[in-house]
Design a protein around this motif. Structure first.
Motif, mmCIF file in Angstrom:
data_model
loop_
_atom_site.group_PDB
_atom_site.id
_atom_site.type_symbol
_atom_site.label_atom_id
_atom_site.label_comp_id
_atom_site.label_asym_id
_atom_site.label_seq_id
_atom_site.Cartn_x
_atom_site.Cartn_y
_atom_site.Cartn_z
ATOM 1 N N GLU A 125 0.835 -1.201 0.000
ATOM 2 C CA GLU A 125 0.000 0.000 0.000
ATOM 3 C C GLU A 125 0.870 1.251 0.000
ATOM 4 O OE1 GLU A 125 -3.196 2.680 0.201
ATOM 5 O OE2 GLU A 125 -3.012 0.609 -0.497
ATOM 6 N N PHE A 126 1.944 1.223 0.762
ATOM 7 C CA PHE A 126 2.850 2.368 0.793
ATOM 8 C C PHE A 126 3.448 2.612 -0.589
ATOM 9 C CE2 PHE A 126 5.637 5.457 2.505
ATOM 10 C CZ PHE A 126 6.909 5.232 2.006
ATOM 11 N N ALA A 127 3.905 1.542 -1.231
ATOM 12 C CA ALA A 127 4.485 1.696 -2.569
ATOM 13 C C ALA A 127 3.462 2.258 -3.553
ATOM 14 C CB ALA A 127 5.007 0.347 -3.055
ATOM 15 N N ARG A 128 2.210 1.836 -3.405
ATOM 16 C CA ARG A 128 1.152 2.342 -4.296
ATOM 17 C C ARG A 128 0.944 3.841 -4.094
ATOM 18 N NH1 ARG A 128 -4.349 3.109 -4.593
ATOM 19 N NH2 ARG A 128 -4.614 2.809 -2.349
ATOM 20 N N GLN A 129 0.984 4.288 -2.836
ATOM 21 C CA GLN A 129 0.804 5.712 -2.563
ATOM 22 C C GLN A 129 2.014 6.526 -3.015
ATOM 23 O OE1 GLN A 129 -1.902 6.866 -2.015
ATOM 24 N NE2 GLN A 129 -3.158 5.494 -0.771
ATOM 25 N N VAL A 130 3.191 5.930 -3.012
ATOM 26 C CA VAL A 130 4.363 6.612 -3.566
ATOM 27 C C VAL A 130 4.101 6.946 -5.028
ATOM 28 C CG1 VAL A 130 6.781 6.338 -4.235
ATOM 29 C CG2 VAL A 130 6.041 5.672 -1.946
ATOM 30 N N ASP A 131 3.568 5.990 -5.755
ATOM 31 C CA ASP A 131 3.280 6.210 -7.172
ATOM 32 C C ASP A 131 2.136 7.196 -7.392
ATOM 33 O OD1 ASP A 131 5.278 4.488 -7.976
ATOM 34 O OD2 ASP A 131 3.944 2.745 -8.084
ATOM 35 N N ASN A 132 1.112 7.101 -6.522
ATOM 36 C CA ASN A 132 -0.098 7.896 -6.761
ATOM 37 C C ASN A 132 -0.045 9.314 -6.197
ATOM 38 O OD1 ASN A 132 -1.214 5.683 -8.022
ATOM 39 N ND2 ASN A 132 -2.424 5.033 -6.249
ATOM 40 N N ARG A 133 0.663 9.510 -5.067
ATOM 41 C CA ARG A 133 0.564 10.799 -4.387
ATOM 42 C C ARG A 133 1.885 11.526 -4.175
ATOM 43 N NH1 ARG A 133 -3.824 9.603 0.518
ATOM 44 N NH2 ARG A 133 -5.649 9.327 -0.823
ATOM 45 N N LEU A 134 2.958 10.795 -3.957
ATOM 46 C CA LEU A 134 4.185 11.458 -3.542
ATOM 47 C C LEU A 134 4.635 12.512 -4.545
ATOM 48 C CD1 LEU A 134 6.495 11.845 -1.572
ATOM 49 C CD2 LEU A 134 7.678 9.927 -2.670
ATOM 50 N N HIS A 135 4.482 12.234 -5.858
ATOM 51 C CA HIS A 135 4.961 13.181 -6.867
ATOM 52 C C HIS A 135 4.259 14.539 -6.775
ATOM 53 C CE1 HIS A 135 1.331 11.558 -8.814
ATOM 54 N NE2 HIS A 135 1.308 12.688 -9.517
ATOM 55 N N LEU A 136 3.054 14.555 -6.167
ATOM 56 C CA LEU A 136 2.320 15.808 -6.031
ATOM 57 C C LEU A 136 3.011 16.771 -5.069
ATOM 58 C CD1 LEU A 136 -1.302 14.340 -5.708
ATOM 59 C CD2 LEU A 136 -0.282 15.415 -7.734
ATOM 60 N N TRP A 137 3.688 16.205 -4.051
ATOM 61 C CA TRP A 137 4.249 17.032 -2.983
ATOM 62 C C TRP A 137 5.759 16.897 -2.868
ATOM 63 C CZ3 TRP A 137 -0.170 18.957 -3.167
ATOM 64 C CH2 TRP A 137 -1.337 18.215 -3.028
ATOM 65 N N GLU A 138 6.380 16.126 -3.753
ATOM 66 C CA GLU A 138 7.803 15.845 -3.626
ATOM 67 C C GLU A 138 8.646 17.116 -3.643
ATOM 68 O OE1 GLU A 138 9.140 12.527 -5.874
ATOM 69 O OE2 GLU A 138 11.190 13.297 -6.062
ATOM 70 N N ASP A 139 8.304 18.073 -4.509
ATOM 71 C CA ASP A 139 9.075 19.311 -4.588
ATOM 72 C C ASP A 139 8.991 20.104 -3.283
ATOM 73 O OD1 ASP A 139 8.431 20.009 -8.124
ATOM 74 O OD2 ASP A 139 9.959 18.780 -7.125
ATOM 75 N N TYR A 140 7.822 20.076 -2.615
ATOM 76 C CA TYR A 140 7.679 20.778 -1.341
ATOM 77 C C TYR A 140 8.559 20.134 -0.275
ATOM 78 C CZ TYR A 140 3.484 22.935 -3.376
ATOM 79 O OH TYR A 140 2.616 23.623 -4.173
ATOM 80 N N PHE A 141 8.574 18.795 -0.253
ATOM 81 C CA PHE A 141 9.429 18.104 0.714
ATOM 82 C C PHE A 141 10.905 18.411 0.443
ATOM 83 C CE2 PHE A 141 5.777 15.001 1.105
ATOM 84 C CZ PHE A 141 5.522 15.268 2.439
ATOM 85 N N LYS A 142 11.299 18.433 -0.832
ATOM 86 C CA LYS A 142 12.693 18.711 -1.184
ATOM 87 C C LYS A 142 13.074 20.141 -0.821
ATOM 88 C CE LYS A 142 13.254 15.289 -4.872
ATOM 89 N NZ LYS A 142 13.442 15.060 -6.315
ATOM 90 N N ARG A 143 12.153 21.070 -1.074
ATOM 91 C CA ARG A 143 12.422 22.476 -0.756
ATOM 92 C C ARG A 143 12.624 22.653 0.746
ATOM 93 N NH1 ARG A 143 7.650 26.068 -2.466
ATOM 94 N NH2 ARG A 143 8.185 25.071 -4.450
ATOM 95 N N ALA A 144 11.734 22.041 1.544
ATOM 96 C CA ALA A 144 11.851 22.160 3.005
ATOM 97 C C ALA A 144 13.109 21.457 3.506
ATOM 98 C CB ALA A 144 10.615 21.579 3.676
ATOM 99 N N GLY A 145 13.442 20.308 2.917
ATOM 100 C CA GLY A 145 14.644 19.592 3.327
ATOM 101 C C GLY A 145 15.893 20.402 3.079
ATOM 102 N N GLU A 146 15.953 21.052 1.910
ATOM 103 C CA GLU A 146 17.114 21.880 1.582
ATOM 104 C C GLU A 146 17.183 23.100 2.493
ATOM 105 O OE1 GLU A 146 19.063 24.166 -2.320
ATOM 106 O OE2 GLU A 146 17.224 22.979 -2.514
ATOM 107 N N GLU A 147 16.018 23.694 2.776
ATOM 108 C CA GLU A 147 15.962 24.897 3.602
ATOM 109 C C GLU A 147 16.437 24.639 5.025
ATOM 110 O OE1 GLU A 147 14.996 28.908 4.616
ATOM 111 O OE2 GLU A 147 15.059 27.936 2.646
ATOM 112 N N TYR A 148 16.081 23.474 5.588
ATOM 113 C CA TYR A 148 16.348 23.225 7.009
ATOM 114 C C TYR A 148 17.370 22.130 7.258
ATOM 115 C CZ TYR A 148 12.125 25.993 7.025
ATOM 116 O OH TYR A 148 11.212 26.990 6.795
ATOM 117 N N GLY A 149 18.068 21.702 6.222
ATOM 118 C CA GLY A 149 19.143 20.737 6.395
ATOM 119 C C GLY A 149 18.682 19.346 6.762
ATOM 120 N N LEU A 150 17.540 18.927 6.202
ATOM 121 C CA LEU A 150 16.974 17.620 6.490
ATOM 122 C C LEU A 150 16.898 16.788 5.218
ATOM 123 C CD1 LEU A 150 13.961 18.809 8.686
ATOM 124 C CD2 LEU A 150 16.075 17.785 9.544
#
Length: 492
Positions: free
Chosen positions: A275-300
């Motif tokens: 189920e997790f792998a399915r949600q990676v395919d279906n949803r993660l790409h929608l928010w991946e850039d936001y996660f990457k931006r926050a990770g770069e901003e705060y060193g995570l």
């Protein structure tokens, strides 16, 4: 003349007697509600537990806490929670006058001799729990000699009165949650608990199973108040309590509160890897850039943030929990306010605010906690609050165990549900099992995301070893011969 003086003296005595009699009949002892109103504070006795009252990351909470808060507000009163070690102590506190009311109490006939109960506002079935792969009991008689219960329970009263043929043991030091922990570990054969408590704990103990329900008895929950004799027949508080409980039943408020705290327990749990792998395919790409931006901003590492987001909301921007936390990172109102998040359902704000809140927890951890343990400690604090994590550390330190290792903290977090340890803490009861599971899930999701994202560049899956910090990596070095990730592994 003397006769006139005698007459005047007689009239004077009659007047004094009449006045005295009038004062005696007019001055009455104020009712309990009037006494409380004069005092200004309603004293409420209860126990620390998942079904009554505890402190979480956002402050006091619990089904009974919310219910009594609304009752006090309806009377225009402040209230203080008086935490007792068990329900019998709650009854004793009410009977002795140390508390005005006891909440979340299971009714039994021996308890009726000490306190006056409202009509029950909740009824729960009782379930026998045992460890899977062990001998499954089929009826109550099968438990005779093997059954262990907490001391001072309403069900123990029922057994003594109705089933003297059933031999059972009471544990003076353990509450229901601790006994279920011991059943799941195989140390006890069986115990009995209400269905709500069983549902909650099955999420943390996959070995815990329900053998059967007790059809002949139900657990009825009510509020306890001083008996008629204790207050000279006063009904003021009692009548207000009955009227309030009837009102919240009729207007649906009681149902809303029950659903908030208990309606989700069967739905939540550990989601499988597929189920997790399915949600990676279906949803993660929608928010991946936001996660990457926050990770770069705060060193995570952005994948750690994504793992938190999945555990919190399954990456659903409109997610709302039964306790009204919202958004991808499921921020509480208080956390959102602290992080200047104005719209918790805005994915960019939610992810950025969640990242900053996590960094705050990370930075507050004592310097002696090293990575990667520091991250796991911070995740636990993100879930149940910094104070509870510090309580667990102190419990470890007092017992001579290193309080800076996650492997030890993971053992200690469930202690926050147990009476023998709660009395030693500053912040009281916490859903420690949930926090331990929460961190384990995120670690598993992080490993899977690391494997998946490295496979995008045709690399082998790197392991999250105990010497590597899960902060933003300096390079994407491949690691060979990595074992297959198993979400169900006890290492998580």
């Amino acid at each position: 003349m003397s006769g006139l003086r005698e007459l005047l003296r007689l009239l004077q005595l009659i007047t004094i007697a009449a006045l005295t009699l009038g004062l005696a009949t007019c001055i009455e002892r104020p009712g309990l509600l009037e006494q409380i109103d004069t005092l200004g504070t309603l004293r409420v006795a209860t126990v620390n537990s998942a079904t009554t009252y505890y402190l979480d990351a956002d402050g006091p909470t619990g089904f009974e806490y919310d219910l009594i808060r609304e009752f006090a507000q309806s009377l225009g009163l402040r209230f203080d929670m008086v935490v007792m070690p068990d329900q019998q102590a709650v009854i004793d506190a009410v009977a002795s006058g140390h508390a005005h009311i006891g909440v979340g109490v299971a009714v039994s006939e021996p308890r009726r001799e000490k306190a006056r109960f409202t009509p029950p506002y909740d009824e729960a079935k009782l379930e026998v729990v045992y460890r899977v792969y062990k001998h499954k009991p089929r009826k109550l008689a099968d438990l005779s000699g093997d059954l262990v219960l907490p001391a001072h329970t309403a069900f123990a009263d029922w057994l003594r009165a109705n089933r003297p043929d059933i031999e059972f043991t009471v544990d003076e030091q353990a509450n229901t949650e601790e006994l279920m922990d011991r059943v799941a570990a195989g140390d006890l054969a069986a115990t009995i608990a209400s269905a709500d408590i069983v549902d909650m704990n099955q999420r943390y103990y996959p070995n815990l199973r329900v053998a059967f329900s007790l059809d002949e008895v139900r657990q009825h929950t009510a509020w306890a108040m001083p008996g008629r004799g204790d207050m000279g027949g006063d009904n003021t508080l009692y009548n207000e309590a009955i009227a309030f409980l009837e009102q919240v039943k009729e207007n649906g408020r009681l149902h809303i509160l029950r659903d908030r705290y208990f309606g989700h327990v069967k739905r939540l749990g550990f989601v499988g890897g597929h189920e997790f792998a399915r949600q990676v395919d279906n949803r993660l790409h929608l928010w991946e850039d936001y996660f990457k931006r926050a990770g770069e901003e705060y060193g995570l590492d952005w994948r750690l943030l994504a793992a938190i987001g999945y555990q919190e909301s399954h990456w659903d921007k409109n997610a709302v929990s039964p306790t009204t936390v919202r958004g991808i990172m499921m921020l509480t109102r208080a956390a959102a306010s602290d992080m200047n998040v104005t719209n918790r359902r805005d994915p960019a704000q939610s992810i950025d605010g969640g990242a900053r809140y996590f960094v705050r927890m990370l930075e507050r951890m004592p310097e002696e906690i090293q990575q990667p343990d520091r991250t796991w400690f911070a995740l636990a604090a993100y879930n149940i609050g910094y104070g509870h994590v510090m309580d667990a550390r102190r419990l470890l330190e007092d017992r001579g165990r290193d309080p800076n290792l996650w492997v030890n903290l993971r053992d200690a977090l469930p202690w926050l549900t147990q009476e023998r340890y709660i009395s030693e803490t500053r912040y009281g009861y916490a859903r420690g099992h949930e926090a331990a599971t929460y961190v384990g899930n995120i670690r598993a999701y992080f490993d899977i995301l690391t494997w998946m994202t490295n496979n995008r560049t045709a690399q082998e899956p790197p392991a999250l070893d105990e010497g590597k910090s899960p902060t933003a990596p300096e390079s994407e070095t491949a690691v060979e011969n990595t074992a297959t990730i198993s979400i169900d592994s006890p290492a998580f």
